[in-house]
Design a protein around this motif. Structure first.
Motif, short mmCIF file in Angstrom:
data_model
loop_
_atom_site.label_atom_id
_atom_site.label_comp_id
_atom_site.label_asym_id
_atom_site.label_seq_id
_atom_site.Cartn_x
_atom_site.Cartn_y
_atom_site.Cartn_z
N UNK C 34 0.55 -1.24 0.07
CA UNK C 34 0.11 -0.07 -0.20
C UNK C 34 0.78 1.35 -0.01
N UNK C 35 2.01 1.43 0.92
CA UNK C 35 3.06 2.31 0.82
C UNK C 35 3.34 2.46 -0.40
N UNK C 36 3.84 1.43 -1.01
CA UNK C 36 4.55 1.69 -2.66
C UNK C 36 3.38 2.10 -3.57
N UNK C 37 2.18 1.83 -3.45
CA UNK C 37 1.17 2.30 -4.30
C UNK C 37 1.26 3.68 -4.05
N UNK C 38 1.00 4.21 -2.82
CA UNK C 38 0.79 5.61 -2.89
C UNK C 38 2.01 6.49 -3.04
N UNK C 39 3.37 5.82 -2.87
CA UNK C 39 4.33 6.52 -3.54
C UNK C 39 4.30 6.37 -4.83
N UNK C 40 4.16 5.40 -5.52
CA UNK C 40 4.02 5.31 -7.08
C UNK C 40 2.91 6.48 -7.68
N UNK C 41 1.93 6.53 -6.69
CA UNK C 41 0.61 7.37 -7.31
C UNK C 41 1.20 9.01 -7.45
N UNK C 42 2.05 9.38 -6.36
CA UNK C 42 2.65 10.68 -6.34
C UNK C 42 3.50 10.80 -7.38
N UNK C 43 4.34 9.63 -7.59
CA UNK C 43 5.49 9.61 -8.74
C UNK C 43 4.97 9.74 -9.97
N UNK C 44 3.70 8.73 -10.25
CA UNK C 44 3.25 8.93 -11.61
C UNK C 44 2.73 10.33 -11.94
N UNK C 45 2.11 10.84 -10.99
CA UNK C 45 1.14 12.23 -11.22
C UNK C 45 2.46 13.24 -11.47
N UNK C 46 3.61 13.31 -10.75
CA UNK C 46 4.51 14.11 -10.98
C UNK C 46 5.26 14.27 -12.32
N UNK C 47 5.61 12.79 -12.68
CA UNK C 47 6.10 12.49 -13.91
C UNK C 47 5.13 12.97 -15.15
N UNK C 48 3.87 12.61 -14.90
CA UNK C 48 3.03 12.98 -15.95
C UNK C 48 2.91 14.41 -16.23
N UNK C 49 2.93 15.15 -15.06
CA UNK C 49 2.83 16.80 -15.11
C UNK C 49 4.18 17.17 -15.77
N UNK C 50 5.19 16.73 -15.09
CA UNK C 50 6.40 17.17 -15.59
C UNK C 50 6.52 17.22 -17.20
#
Lengths: 95, 199, 263
Positions: C34-50
């Protein structure tokens, strides 16, 4: 002889369920009923909300966007009751 | 190790087997790490902290850097598009005013042409009317002359007929009576008959 | 208690104990799925907007930029304009981040081999609801002053004075207690219920298709729960989106109420 002492040391104990465990069991059995009851009202409510929303969208298609947003808000509030029932079910059954 | 046994009467019995089996205890330990949770609904510390941390980091990055940049780009493009639209509008209005000017000029020319045509038509009409009137008067004069000639010819013919009839009547009367009648009386009688008699 | 830990059993169909479905072993200390998914969510969002923010903004948007712009416009047109009006557009980054984070935390519930919505654990919903609670109360205090805000919340104008005995406790509970609680429980319970439904039908299909006795009857019957499983998976895509949308919309509604009290 060695084997027999091992079995003796293993100490097979047969015990009846304590009162607390029996209570937990009956709570687990009631949980399903409780959730079923909790789902009746919100089920009817969500049906009414969707029906009325469709009615008003058919009457005034130009206000469909606003009706849809309000409909989802209403559904969210109504659905919360059923979900609290679901949480109560989990609490009764597994906690 | 604990085992549940259901008896024939449906009574639940608990059987505890204390085995000093190393593998067994280890299995129980790993099992209990995941299975013996306090509560499935209670939030778990590490999930809460990591979730909060990753969300807050994401929020700060979005708020401070990514969103303003994206929004600036979007706004720039929208302003560009709007400017393009406005330019197109201006061009179209210029074209429309050109068209209006052209049409005004065209209307002027048309009015002038119509005026000239009217004037020409009036001249032609006047000339024609004058000519028609002239021709009509000529025709009337000729007809009057012809009528007069006809009337004169007719009177002459009548006089001759009357003369002939008077002669014939006088001769007939002389033959019948033996006496020659008065010429003026006969002529008068004939004249009377010819004028009153049916045609 | 004992029965729950050992799992339910009805005529050979074993339902595993619920905690084995929801609690995950640590991969490294302090980090589980679950922790990994939440980190991945933030990361995916950041990368997408980057990626999106660094694309050429003059041409028509494509790919990542298109996705990001659709998300921004969805938040602005369908959430903020419908609930807060033009004055709420300053909240776009907050609501956008919230929407994307919750959505990417929801969606793993139906992605094969991950199949665990991070929001089916109470941690993330509880934190988000708490954050929303803090943010809308702070907005209300900032916009109306501490006295004005609590006066508007506890003593809504236009109510006869005698009714305040009844209205004030209700308003207090509904604004300050029920709102964050229902916000968290709605997201959490929806995702948990969806996850359990998928587990139940997956286990049922497996049990029927791999039956050891009466295989001639049980294997064809197993197609039915499998079909339901497919349908529910499609339904869960909708639910993942809808729950993120509702969470964000309700946040916008609460923020709008805190900014402009009802007259």
């Amino acid at each position: 002889m060695e084997a027999l002492t091992r079995i003796a040391r293993a100490g097979i104990r047969v015990a009846e369920l304590t009162a607390a465990e029996e209570k937990a069991n009956s709570a687990a059995q009631m949980a399903g009923l409780a959730y079923g009851l909790a789902a009746i009202g919100p089920g009817v409510g969500i049906g009414i909300i969707f029906g009325k929303a469709i009615e008003s969208m058919a009457r005034q298609p130009e206000s469909a966007g606003m009706v849809r947003t309000t409909m989802f808000l209403g559904v969210a509030f109504t659905e919360a009751l059923a979900l609290i029932g679901f949480v109560a079910f989990i609490l009764l059954k597994f906690a | 190790m604990r085992v549940l046994v259901t008896t024939q009467q449906g009574q639940l019995l608990e059987v505890r087997v204390n085995a000093d089996d190393a593998a067994g205890t280890e299995a129980t330990a790993t099992e209990s790490e995941t299975a013996s949770a306090p509560n499935p609904i209670a939030p778990e510390g590490k999930e809460l902290i990591w979730g909060a941390g990753s969300f807050l980091v994401f929020l700060v990055i979005m708020r401070v850097y990514l969103f303003p940049k994206l929004k600036k780009g979007m706004d720039a493009r929208y302003t560009g598009i709007r400017e393009d639209f406005e330019q197109a509008d201006a061009t179209r209005q210029a074209a429309q005013s050109d068209v209006a000017k052209y049409e005004a000029a065209l209307a002027d020319v048309r009015a002038e042409a119509a005026g000239r045509i009217d004037a020409a038509r009036q001249t032609v009409d006047a000339e024609r009317n004058a000519k028609i009137a002239e021709a009509n008067s000529k025709i009337a004069a000729k007809r009057a002359a012809a009528d007069a000639e006809l009337a004169a010819a007719r009177a002459k013919v009548r006089d001759q007929v009357a003369e002939a009839v008077s002669t014939v009547t006088a001769r007939t009367t002389q033959l019948a009576v033996g006496k020659s009648p008065d010429g003026s009386v006969v002529r008068e009688a004939v004249q009377q008959v010819m004028q009153s008699g049916a045609r | 208690m004992q029965a729950a830990e050992e799992g339910e059993s009805t005529r050979g169909f074993h339902f595993p104990p619920i905690n084995t479905l929801l609690r995950w072993k640590d991969i490294t200390p302090g980090i589980n799925k679950v922790v990994l998914i939440s980190i991945a969510a933030a990361l995916i969002g950041t990368v997408l907007f980057l990626i999106a923010a660094n694309r050429d903004h003059k041409t028509a948007p494509k790919g990542a930029r298109n996705l990001a712009e659709i998300a921004v416009e969805f938040i602005e047109k369908n959430i903020i304009m419908e609930t807060m009006g033009r004055s709420g557009l300053g909240w776009t980054p907050f609501l956008l981040t919230m929407f994307i984070f919750i959505y990417i935390c929801n969606v793993p519930g139906i992605i094969p081999f991950i199949q665990m919505p991070a929001t089916a654990r109470m941690g993330i919903p509880a934190f988000m609801a708490l954050l929303v609670w803090v943010v809308y109360n702070a907005t209300g205090i900032k916009n109306q002053g501490p006295i004005g805000y609590f006066k508007n919340v506890l003593f809504p104008p236009g109510v006869p004075k005698a009714l305040y005995i009844l209205v004030t406790p209700i308003e207090f509970i509904s604004t300050l207690v029920v709102r964050p609680f229902s916000l968290a429980v709605r997201l959490f319970a929806n995702m948990l219920a969806g996850h359990l439904l998928l587990v139940i039908f997956a286990l049922l299909s497996e049990a029927l298709i791999q039956a050891e006795t009466q295989r001639i009857f049980l294997i064809p019957i197993g197609v039915l729960p499998f079909g339901v499983l497919m349908f529910l998976t499609a339904f869960e895509i909708l639910v993942a989106f809808l729950q993120a949308y509702i969470f964000t919309t309700l946040t916008a509604v609460y923020l709008g109420m805190a900014t402009h009290p009802e007259h």
